[in-house]
Enzyme design. Sequence first.
Site, PDB file in Angstrom:
ATOM      1  N   GLY A 112      14.100  69.438  29.017  1.00 21.89           N
ATOM      2  CA  GLY A 112      16.013  69.901  28.944  1.00 21.89           C
ATOM      3  C   GLY A 112      16.523  68.302  29.856  1.00 21.89           C
ATOM      4  O   GLY A 112      17.328  68.498  30.325  1.00 21.89           O
ATOM      5  N   ALA A 115      19.236  67.256  28.436  1.00 18.83           N
ATOM      6  CA  ALA A 115      20.926  68.311  28.296  1.00 18.83           C
ATOM      7  C   ALA A 115      21.085  68.117  29.963  1.00 18.83           C
ATOM      8  O   ALA A 115      22.814  68.445  29.788  1.00 18.83           O
ATOM      9  CB  ALA A 115      21.019  69.337  27.988  1.00 18.83           C
ATOM     10  N   ALA A 116      20.435  67.558  30.485  1.00 14.22           N
ATOM     11  CA  ALA A 116      21.221  68.121  31.829  1.00 14.22           C
ATOM     12  C   ALA A 116      21.822  66.728  32.472  1.00 14.22           C
ATOM     13  O   ALA A 116      22.704  66.426  32.915  1.00 14.22           O
ATOM     14  CB  ALA A 116      19.521  68.116  33.338  1.00 14.22           C
ATOM     15  N   ASP A 157      19.500  74.426  25.316  1.00 14.00           N
ATOM     16  CA  ASP A 157      19.183  73.913  26.995  1.00 14.00           C
ATOM     17  C   ASP A 157      20.822  72.979  27.825  1.00 14.00           C
ATOM     18  O   ASP A 157      20.988  72.821  28.890  1.00 14.00           O
ATOM     19  CB  ASP A 157      18.687  72.081  26.253  1.00 14.00           C
ATOM     20  CG  ASP A 157      17.167  71.784  26.045  1.00 14.00           C
ATOM     21  OD1 ASP A 157      16.645  73.329  25.517  1.00 14.00           O
ATOM     22  OD2 ASP A 157      16.133  71.206  26.247  1.00 14.00           O
TER      23      ASP A 157
END
Lengths: 327, 327
Positions: A112, A115-116, A157
């Site tokens: 992820g 997404a982070a 995510d």
Amino acid sequence: MIVEASAPGKVILFGEHSVVYKGSAIVLAINKRARVFAEKRNDDRIFMDSEDLGYSGFFIGDEYHPVKGAPWRGRSLTAVNLVSRKTMEKLGVQSGLNLKLRSEIPSAVGLGSSAAICVATAAAIDGLFEGKLSREEICALAYEGEKVIHGRPSGVDNNVSTFGGVLKYEGGVGFEKIILDESPCFVIGNTKQKRSTGRMVQIVSELRQRNQSIVDEIIETLGSISETGLSYLLKHDYKHLGELMDICHGLLTSLGVSTPMLDKLVHASRESGAMGAKLTGAGGGGCMIALVDEERMAAVEEAIRIAGGSPMRVDVSYEGVKTRRVD
Amino acid sequence: MIVEASAPGKVILFGEHSVVYKGSAIVLAINKRARVFAEKRNDDRIFMDSEDLGYSGFFIGDEYHPVKGAPWRGRSLTAVNLVSRKTMEKLGVQSGLNLKLRSEIPSAVGLGSSAAICVATAAAIDGLFEGKLSREEICALAYEGEKVIHGRPSGVDNNVSTFGGVLKYEGGVGFEKIILDESPCFVIGNTKQKRSTGRMVQIVSELRQRNQSIVDEIIETLGSISETGLSYLLKHDYKHLGELMDICHGLLTSLGVSTPMLDKLVHASRESGAMGAKLTGAGGGGCMIALVDEERMAAVEEAIRIAGGSPMRVDVSYEGVKTRRVD
């Protein structure tokens, strides 16, 4: 003024692949974070310095101008550019930006990372302009970036990265936050083999076309494992949780998404005392996850390293996206 | 007079473990045989020379007297002694015997070595006394020996060894002979790790006690694979047959019966061009089987060897037990 926002990566405990068809996925935010430092510029450029991705450059509108690294405009940077512009649009502001992107989350291995970065980008810009976007709004802005990178992402995510903690995701239904009063420890073993989630989803889809009833039965069983696994997680029954992870790995293997290296790291973890181990995420490379008692932690990390993987101890993190002013 | 009888070993294509609970197993006789040479003695001793098992000795009644090798009375020899006495009883004769046991079938790795020895023993003694036992009677006598070795064997091994060819076995239902007008080629990869079928059946049974609905779903799917796999075998659709073998291996892995070495040989086979590969038999050691095109045969054998296994090319054998007078 510089504003820093950070957001956690994630790991899938149960439900990878099967969630595309049926049942739920259990996803954990982890204590490895991506950070974005944002400051205003006096022009209309969005400058990005991404040490981890190995390049820096700037966007004028949609056009990328490399400064360091590949002249190729990576999809990650395009996503960050899009999230930046959409966030400013939402806030009703216009400005150039300097964005410094840093991440403890290995990229393109199912943890992820993108997404982070997108969540932290939206939050940092919101902070910079002293906006008051809700977490839901930040999550939605990050999703716009995820679409650039992944096509039609599930939204898992960006949700888990925004809110932290444990999410149960059911396709077509939505997200449910799970509250644990105690969380187990995990070791992630990274094969360092990058892979595309979309490609792996395609492989399973093709296998299903050729063997529909059998693959459907396996998907059904993976769905049962998600439900049962969640109940063990809630009861802190880690012995049985680990056993389910082992069963789950076999079923994912039967879908053709494991690799020799993933199997090797899974075996190494189990043999060195993990309570259970499975590939996590799309497979075809990427990572595996082992459930490990505190006292076996070092042994499992060492076994993964010897087997050729890169171990990383992770805990469940309840800290979603957060923002602070740096100067 | 010396009479030689020989009988084939077997390999399980689909249905190991699941057949204990539900559905069918598909079992193939292979062109690797056990041979028993029988001649009369003037005393009442049954002398056995078993080069492969590494010992020789004789029985007076039920009492074993070692001549070479362990003083321990191996269950295999006890079984041969029992089959010998029951066969003579059936024929209404009494005699001492010299039995020379030879086998091309590796023992204790799931290839039906003990059943082939028992079948050949009954047939050789029948031939020696010019009896006229039917194949069914020989099969039933061999089963008495199998019970000594395995406790409560399914009867698959002695049946396929007696009759040769391909058998579909369904627990509580019985055997069905399958006629193929063409058979694929296989490579067996032997891990050389001996294991006990009973112990592995126990492991699955315990896993099922802890996770009944999930394990039952997996067993159900393994049953579907047996049926579908048989239809591909009959249609000579080896591409899809191989794919099902891969799926099946994953499901058996999920039941906890694979090992790092079995997985390694399976991966090595697939990577060197096998159309499919899976563990065969009880797992926990023993053998894997790969479906291989003629032109990839040498590459797969070599890959198994490099990975630390012992490769053995096998074809389906339609020759069940047979007897000939040697002098």
